[in-house]
Design an enzyme around this catalytic site. Structure first.
Site, PDB file in Angstrom:
ATOM      1  N   ASN A 193       0.831  -1.207   0.000  1.00  0.00           N
ATOM      2  CA  ASN A 193       0.000   0.000   0.000  1.00  0.00           C
ATOM      3  C   ASN A 193       0.865   1.256   0.000  1.00  0.00           C
ATOM      4  O   ASN A 193       1.707   1.454   0.884  1.00  0.00           O
ATOM      5  CB  ASN A 193      -0.919  -0.018   1.229  1.00  0.00           C
ATOM      6  CG  ASN A 193      -2.027   1.018   1.136  1.00  0.00           C
ATOM      7  OD1 ASN A 193      -1.876   2.058   0.494  1.00  0.00           O
ATOM      8  ND2 ASN A 193      -3.146   0.726   1.762  1.00  0.00           N
ATOM      9  N   TRP A 194       0.640   2.134  -0.971  1.00  0.00           N
ATOM     10  CA  TRP A 194       1.412   3.372  -1.098  1.00  0.00           C
ATOM     11  C   TRP A 194       1.264   4.268   0.122  1.00  0.00           C
ATOM     12  O   TRP A 194       2.162   5.050   0.447  1.00  0.00           O
ATOM     13  CB  TRP A 194       0.954   4.146  -2.343  1.00  0.00           C
ATOM     14  CG  TRP A 194      -0.476   4.623  -2.254  1.00  0.00           C
ATOM     15  CD1 TRP A 194      -1.585   3.983  -2.705  1.00  0.00           C
ATOM     16  CD2 TRP A 194      -0.946   5.831  -1.629  1.00  0.00           C
ATOM     17  NE1 TRP A 194      -2.720   4.701  -2.417  1.00  0.00           N
ATOM     18  CE2 TRP A 194      -2.352   5.841  -1.755  1.00  0.00           C
ATOM     19  CE3 TRP A 194      -0.328   6.889  -0.978  1.00  0.00           C
ATOM     20  CZ2 TRP A 194      -3.152   6.870  -1.266  1.00  0.00           C
ATOM     21  CZ3 TRP A 194      -1.116   7.925  -0.478  1.00  0.00           C
ATOM     22  CH2 TRP A 194      -2.524   7.908  -0.625  1.00  0.00           C
ATOM     23  N   ASN A 227     -10.830  -2.233   0.116  1.00  0.00           N
ATOM     24  CA  ASN A 227      -9.926  -2.822   1.112  1.00  0.00           C
ATOM     25  C   ASN A 227     -10.632  -3.777   2.069  1.00  0.00           C
ATOM     26  O   ASN A 227     -10.240  -3.922   3.226  1.00  0.00           O
ATOM     27  CB  ASN A 227      -9.214  -1.725   1.912  1.00  0.00           C
ATOM     28  CG  ASN A 227      -8.348  -0.843   1.045  1.00  0.00           C
ATOM     29  OD1 ASN A 227      -7.823  -1.278   0.025  1.00  0.00           O
ATOM     30  ND2 ASN A 227      -8.210   0.415   1.430  1.00  0.00           N
ATOM     31  N   TYR A 280     -12.610  11.228   6.572  1.00  0.00           N
ATOM     32  CA  TYR A 280     -11.592  11.999   5.863  1.00  0.00           C
ATOM     33  C   TYR A 280     -11.760  13.498   6.116  1.00  0.00           C
ATOM     34  O   TYR A 280     -10.779  14.231   6.223  1.00  0.00           O
ATOM     35  CB  TYR A 280     -11.661  11.713   4.363  1.00  0.00           C
ATOM     36  CG  TYR A 280     -11.142  10.351   3.978  1.00  0.00           C
ATOM     37  CD1 TYR A 280      -9.785  10.049   4.036  1.00  0.00           C
ATOM     38  CD2 TYR A 280     -12.006   9.360   3.546  1.00  0.00           C
ATOM     39  CE1 TYR A 280      -9.311   8.791   3.681  1.00  0.00           C
ATOM     40  CE2 TYR A 280     -11.546   8.097   3.184  1.00  0.00           C
ATOM     41  CZ  TYR A 280     -10.201   7.821   3.259  1.00  0.00           C
ATOM     42  OH  TYR A 280      -9.736   6.586   2.904  1.00  0.00           O
ATOM     43  N   ARG A 304     -15.302  -0.042  11.253  1.00  0.00           N
ATOM     44  CA  ARG A 304     -14.077  -0.143  12.049  1.00  0.00           C
ATOM     45  C   ARG A 304     -14.432  -0.010  13.527  1.00  0.00           C
ATOM     46  O   ARG A 304     -14.905   1.029  13.976  1.00  0.00           O
ATOM     47  CB  ARG A 304     -13.097   0.957  11.648  1.00  0.00           C
ATOM     48  CG  ARG A 304     -12.668   0.880  10.180  1.00  0.00           C
ATOM     49  CD  ARG A 304     -11.931   2.125   9.760  1.00  0.00           C
ATOM     50  NE  ARG A 304     -11.492   2.064   8.361  1.00  0.00           N
ATOM     51  CZ  ARG A 304     -10.971   3.080   7.694  1.00  0.00           C
ATOM     52  NH1 ARG A 304     -10.809   4.258   8.304  1.00  0.00           N
ATOM     53  NH2 ARG A 304     -10.605   2.957   6.437  1.00  0.00           N
ATOM     54  N   ASP A 308     -41.784  20.729  12.401  1.00  0.00           N
ATOM     55  CA  ASP A 308     -41.299  20.980  13.762  1.00  0.00           C
ATOM     56  C   ASP A 308     -41.251  19.704  14.593  1.00  0.00           C
ATOM     57  O   ASP A 308     -40.200  19.306  15.074  1.00  0.00           O
ATOM     58  CB  ASP A 308     -42.125  22.066  14.455  1.00  0.00           C
ATOM     59  CG  ASP A 308     -43.616  21.800  14.404  1.00  0.00           C
ATOM     60  OD1 ASP A 308     -44.044  20.820  13.747  1.00  0.00           O
ATOM     61  OD2 ASP A 308     -44.374  22.576  15.026  1.00  0.00           O
ATOM     62  N   ASP A 309     -42.391  19.028  14.744  1.00  0.00           N
ATOM     63  CA  ASP A 309     -42.433  17.826  15.570  1.00  0.00           C
ATOM     64  C   ASP A 309     -42.473  16.534  14.767  1.00  0.00           C
ATOM     65  O   ASP A 309     -42.361  15.461  15.337  1.00  0.00           O
ATOM     66  CB  ASP A 309     -43.676  17.851  16.476  1.00  0.00           C
ATOM     67  CG  ASP A 309     -43.637  19.004  17.456  1.00  0.00           C
ATOM     68  OD1 ASP A 309     -42.527  19.362  17.880  1.00  0.00           O
ATOM     69  OD2 ASP A 309     -44.714  19.541  17.786  1.00  0.00           O
ATOM     70  N   GLU A 310     -42.688  16.638  13.452  1.00  0.00           N
ATOM     71  CA  GLU A 310     -42.941  15.431  12.686  1.00  0.00           C
ATOM     72  C   GLU A 310     -42.174  15.410  11.369  1.00  0.00           C
ATOM     73  O   GLU A 310     -41.798  16.460  10.829  1.00  0.00           O
ATOM     74  CB  GLU A 310     -44.438  15.245  12.437  1.00  0.00           C
ATOM     75  CG  GLU A 310     -45.030  16.154  11.398  1.00  0.00           C
ATOM     76  CD  GLU A 310     -45.645  17.409  11.977  1.00  0.00           C
ATOM     77  OE1 GLU A 310     -46.861  17.431  12.199  1.00  0.00           O
ATOM     78  OE2 GLU A 310     -44.898  18.383  12.188  1.00  0.00           O
TER      79      GLU A 310
END
Length: 778
Positions: free
Chosen positions: A151-152, A432, A263, A321, A527-529
């Site tokens: 892996n670079w 990966n 990221y 992860r 507002d509530d829903e």
């Protein structure tokens, strides 16, 4: 502290400007004090400096943990003269990650050596072993003649990030030859390819550290140029710059992935470090660029952190992860913001400190100090103890991120988020061997955040049924690990309009690959829903199609109460049923779900077991379990023009919900293939998604559009967007002749006011942005 730095900085800049006239690059005696002062600032950023009390209850646990780790590492370090490795568990030299991890452990030893209060502080034998280890690695594993493999990332970023900080810490204990050797090795790899996004920020950090230890003004000048021209600017797809921050608050990485929460966090951390370290120097970025960073804090991060937790919909494969939880990522953002507050003017500094104080105090799932580095503990401790800094409180906000197809809706007691995908964004990432079952996380998955701060932590992702993610409409086909990942779906109508940053309409035209399933899905947030609805659900593959109402992780016993149509349902694990004529559903500690049209609902309460390795090949295979309650609509095999609708009433008591069921405030007024529309009575709002041209309730659109209109006390506010991102203009007509303009965006033209009001909106290049106009009755 800011004023002190500012005063000292003026003298430092003047002195550095004078000395640099007489110096060139490496080994400049005249510039030594200037370079050293900022190198020492960086060292303090790593080790916490000298101002804290090591016995402070917020600091002492960190030092004790550091000492325990370093003691173990040092004891197990191979110190033989003919050694072939430094640690026995890191001796696979065909894997470059073992080299990176070896440098990481050496950095740990160096941190203890330089940390005030550590029992290893200034331990000369430890220092000697560290330096000998560095020379061994340079000779054997990482030098300017090394041929890379694997892996670079390890060669170009991973190792240099560790090694430069080691040099920052041990500068006074290294010879000029050693520093030159190590930086030559770094330059062999770090300059090979120009990175983008967070990778570019890491490159700049590496080169800034080299500039300080080499006393090389040219490297620091280059870092300043990178900050001004690249890092602190906005991405622009028209110029081929896909990765980075966008003006709507989105953060994109890997070309089309929504990645603010991993990221993006790393990007902010790296930028915050650079800005903090180079503040008050001649290498400080331009003030306008610093303002950009502040805007990222307010528009990119603040909406996506809920009580210290970073929302999973912007974390990509990070969700698979185990050690990088949503709360940990949220805390990394807090650390970066605190550092930015240290070098900002008083107004921004105060706002940032109030923000992070609220997050730290409200996060009951993971205490900030548990995993924070020592410098961040020092800053957080100072903010928490400062009575003049008042915690911000809950957000009330509706925020859309058109460039990454994400939406978040904050109200008192909850936040609601939606993750979508389109031609502009990828569905999910599984590179990966990670995030192997993230198939539906970008297909309209919804997230509900409440006081249950462990909902998306505590092994949620390896135990949740990945075929039934909340909010999604799915083909029940069997899926392979990582199948159909990193794809842009062939649809453009994804997005919506936001009204005054408080309410919004959102839609998604669903057309995933390798299935004939298509659907039109909308969410209207008030507002509530939240009103969720779908139409045009079609499929011809002979498989069952489902829409998932909810898939909620339950308490440890799995016995959260459930009522359907007011009737208590079994709380036993293993319950499974198909219930006809459902009108209302209530889940204890979650909220209510009201179905305007009665419909059959399926449900299951189950204990689910899995492992992190099931979703990420690099993770532990140990089995973990959680309890879940899943509710869904079964649209049957080969559905034709199927539809659904439900209204989510989050985080409400059962009594409040029953009152809402008797007298709902939101009503669906159109659910056709061309228009989804809802009226919220108490707010005076009509919200419409025009999938094509059409008219509803006196509002007409000549093309696809999203419109939210509120009428209140003789004033009308109209919010309009082009969710397709493809049109040049929109034309919206209101069947009203009694309106005058009081305020409007410059992109809106009033074509006529009588006999109807006709508006032309210039949406070319606006990338899904909302355009707003306020009107008043004559």
């Amino acid at each position: 502290m800011h004023s002190v730095w500012k005063t000292l900085g003026v003298f430092a800049v003047l002195f550095s400007m004078i000395t640099l006239v007489f110096s060139d690059s490496v080994g400049q005696v005249q510039g030594q004090d200037t370079y050293d002062s900022y190198r020492i600032r960086w060292k303090e950023l790593i080790t916490g400096g000298r101002s804290y009390d090591p016995n402070d209850r917020m600091i002492k646990p960190y030092i004790e943990s550091l000492d325990a780790t370093v003691g173990y590492r040092w004891r197990n370090m191979n110190k033989e003269g003919n050694r072939t490795y430094l640690w026995a568990d890191l001796n696979n030299w065909s894997n470059p990650e073992h080299i990176t991890s070896t440098y990481m452990r050496i950095r740990e030893l160096a941190v203890a050596y330089a940390t005030k209060g550590s029992k290893y502080e200034n331990d000369q034998q430890l220092k000697n072993d560290i330096v000998e280890a560095l020379d061994w690695l340079y000779e054997k594993k990482y030098n300017e003649n090394t041929k890379d493999f694997g892996n670079w990332w390890s060669w170009e970023l991973g190792i240099p990030l560790q090694l430069t900080e080691i040099m920052i810490i041990l500068y006074d204990d290294l010879t000029s030859e050693q520093i030159k050797n190590y930086t030559n090795a770094i330059d062999r790899f770090s300059t090979r390819q120009e990175q983008t996004g967070s990778g570019r920020a890491k490159q700049a950090l590496i080169w800034a550290a080299e500039g300080l230890v080499l006393k090389d003004s040219r490297k620091l000048n280059e870092v300043q140029e990178i900050m001004n021209e690249e890092l602190l600017g906005y991405a622009n797809r028209n110029r081929g710059l896909y990765d980075g921050f966008y003006e709507d608050g989105s953060y994109i990485n890997h070309y089309k992935q929504a990645y603010t929460g991993s990221y993006g966090v790393e990007y902010l951390q790296n930028v915050a470090d650079l800005v903090y370290i180079l503040n008050d120097t001649q290498w400080r970025p331009n003030n306008s660029k610093i303002r950009n960073v502040n805007e990222w804090v307010y528009h990119s991060f603040e909406p996506l952190v809920y009580k210290g937790e970073m929302m999973d919909m912007v974390r990509g494969r990070d969700i698979s992860r185990q050690d990088l939880s949503s709360h940990f990522r949220g805390h990394q953002a807090i650390s970066a913001i605190m550092r930015l507050a240290e070098m900002n003017d008083s107004t921004d500094a105060k706002r940032m400190k109030q923000m992070v104080k609220y997050w730290i105090q409200e996060d009951k799932q993971l205490h900030f100090m548990e995993k924070a580095k020592i410098f961040d503990r020092v800053l957080a401790n100072r903010i928490l103890k400062d009575s003049s800094i008042r915690a911000r409180g809950e957000l009330v906000m509706h925020k859309q991120f058109p460039m990454m197809d994400r939406v978040v809706h904050h109200r008192p007691g909850f936040a609601f988020a939606i993750s979508m995908s389109s031609r502009r964004t990828y569905n999910y990432e599984a590179v990966n061997g990670e995030n192997l079952k993230g198939w539906y996380t970008g297909e309209g998955m919804t997230y509900l955040y409440t006081d249950d701060q462990g909902q998306y932590s505590d092994n949620f992702w390896p135990t949740v049924n990945p075929y039934r993610m909340p909010g999604t409409t799915v083909d029940t086909r069997s899926r392979k690990n990582g199948s159909d990942q990193t794809l842009s779906y062939p649809t453009d109508w994804v997005g919506g309009a936001e009204l005054n940053g408080e309410y919004g309409a959102v839609g998604m035209q669903l057309d995933p690959y390798n299935t004939t399933l298509t659907a039109k899905k909308s969410w209207f947030m008030f507002d509530d829903e939240i009103v969720a609805m779908g139409t045009d659900i079609n499929s011809k593959d002979g498989r069952t199609i489902e829409t998932i109402i909810e898939n909620r992780k339950l308490n440890s016993k799995g016995n959260n109460g459930l009522r359907i149509n007011g009737k208590p349902i079994s709380t036993s694990l293993g319950w499974k049923d198909t219930v006809a004529n459902v009108h209302s559903i209530y889940i204890d500690d979650v909220g209510g779900y009201f179905l305007p049209v009665k419909k059959t609902v399926k449900g299951i309460r189950e204990k689910r077991t899995g492992s992190w390795k099931d979703i990420n090949y690099t993770q532990p295979s140990q089995k973990v379990s959680n309890n879940f309650l899943t509710l869904w609509f079964d649209h049957g095999r080969n559905p034709s023009n199927e539809k659904y609708a439900y209204i989510l009433y989050p985080n409400q008591s059962y009594s409040n919900f029953t009152q809402y069921v008797r007298n709902p405030e939101a009503h669906i007024i159109r659910d056709t293939s061309s228009i989804h529309a809802v009226r919220e009575e108490t707010l005076g709002i009509i919200a419409v998604n025009f999938w094509e041209d059409g008219e509803v309730e006196g509002i007409r659109s000549e093309s696809p559009a999203s419109v939210v209109m509120q009428e209140n006390n003789g004033e009308i506010t109209l919010a309009i967007s082009d969710p397709t991102h493809n049109q040049e203009t929109l034309e919206i007509e209101l069947e009203r002749d009694d309106l005058d303009v009081s305020k409007k965006d410059s992109t809106i033209k009033v074509q006529q006011t009588s006999p109807t009001l006709v508006l032309e909106i210039d949406v070319e290049g606006s990338n899904g942005k909302t355009h707003q106009i306020k009107l008043k009755t004559k």
